[in-house]
Design an enzyme around this catalytic site. Sequence first.
Site, short mmCIF file in Angstrom:
data_model
loop_
_atom_site.label_atom_id
_atom_site.label_comp_id
_atom_site.label_asym_id
_atom_site.label_seq_id
_atom_site.Cartn_x
_atom_site.Cartn_y
_atom_site.Cartn_z
N SER A 195 65.08 113.46 -24.76
CA SER A 195 66.08 113.18 -23.72
C SER A 195 66.42 114.37 -22.83
CB SER A 195 67.37 112.66 -24.35
OG SER A 195 67.27 111.28 -24.53
N VAL B 110 66.15 113.79 -29.19
CA VAL B 110 65.87 113.45 -30.60
C VAL B 110 64.71 114.27 -31.20
CG1 VAL B 110 66.88 111.13 -30.61
CG2 VAL B 110 64.47 111.43 -29.96
N TYR C 17 75.47 112.12 -25.26
CA TYR C 17 75.66 110.66 -25.45
C TYR C 17 77.09 110.34 -25.86
CZ TYR C 17 70.79 111.79 -26.44
OH TYR C 17 69.55 112.33 -26.43
N LYS D 148 65.50 114.23 -19.29
CA LYS D 148 66.30 113.43 -18.34
C LYS D 148 66.99 114.31 -17.31
CE LYS D 148 66.77 109.69 -21.63
NZ LYS D 148 67.32 109.27 -22.88
N TYR E 206 58.01 107.54 -18.20
CA TYR E 206 59.18 107.87 -19.03
C TYR E 206 58.74 108.37 -20.42
CZ TYR E 206 63.26 107.28 -22.00
OH TYR E 206 64.25 107.51 -22.93
N1 GLN Z 1 62.15 109.23 -25.97
C1 GLN Z 1 63.38 108.93 -26.62
C2 GLN Z 1 63.73 107.47 -26.46
O1 GLN Z 1 63.49 106.94 -25.43
C3 GLN Z 1 64.46 109.80 -26.07
C4 GLN Z 1 65.80 109.58 -26.74
C5 GLN Z 1 66.56 110.81 -27.06
O2 GLN Z 1 66.07 111.92 -27.09
N2 GLN Z 1 67.82 110.62 -27.37
O3 GLN Z 1 64.23 106.81 -27.33
#
Ligand code: GLN
Length: 315
Positions: free
Chosen positions: A66, A260, A242, A69, A190
């Site tokens: 993430s 993650v 988050y 992003k 993505y």
């Molecule tokens: N690639 C992960 C997903 O889409 C990214 C989520 C994350 O890092 N929180 O679930």
Amino acid sequence: MDKANLDIVIKNAIEYAKAYENTGMVASYIPELKNADKNALGVCIAANNKKIYKAGDCETLFTMQSISKVVSLILALQTVGKEKVFSKVWVEPTGDAFNSLVRLETHTHIPLNPMINAGAIAVAGVIDAEFPFSRFLAFMRRLCGREDICLNERVYLSEKASGMKNRAIAYMLASEGVLERDVEQTLDFYFKMCSVNVTAVDLARIGSILANDGVDIFTGERLIESEYALIAKTLMVTCGMYDGSGEFAIKVGIPAKSGVGGGIMCCVEDNFGIAVYGPSLDAKGNSVWGLKVLEYLSKELKLHYFAGSKIREYI
Ligand code: GLN
């Protein structure tokens, strides 16, 4: 405040964090991520005196997940501008899990912010480039000052094979007209951007660019427009962790984005970028020891936006 010896402070931060029982779990919903070492921990600070301070597992490669992003949002702003981007995604926190799709139906069909999966997929769909992933990778290489930044093919394929929830989100966005391009191609981009390999040093460098209003302190080059750096940092404050963003703001109080893969990328305005790597995650998907490291650093160096120190002089 006395000048802090950052080498010692980050070593102490690691010791402090490791004293806590490692209660978290390595992410496994993307099967390939299971292979990470639960007990790894690395901390890096890229500072305005052009020094890199690091301790622990700072050479280990892990996927951005993430944290990508933040970079894709900036790239979208650079390629199509604010108006277009914010016609596809809002800027409000959700209080929901990063991969939730519940509000797409109950609240609005436009995702609430670019730091959650739905918002990042919407942003991925507007980047104006013939080959968005090549563009993303080229931008990452400039931000990290490293030409060999590349895709982790295994993680990418693993996420592509298992990413049903993201597929559900993307098709829902497409059905509402939020995604205008080919859904599978947008998803492919993505999954790829989430699967770019980095080290804690790379992320600390990106954090330092954000801390310096978009200028790379190591080369003097402006890589991000001032306004876009401001937008990215503000969204990191309100939504970067988050549904743990509020608690993080109280306990640490600096812009941060987690992933993650175990990374957390942060910045301290006009001072430095910080990155932590610790793949053992809490239930919200944030690095358990990473949070402890950042709590320690925030307290020790008085980093919190409301810490009250007028002049920060660590380096
Ligand atoms: N690639 C992960 C997903 O889409 C990214 C989520 C994350 O890092 N929180 O679930």
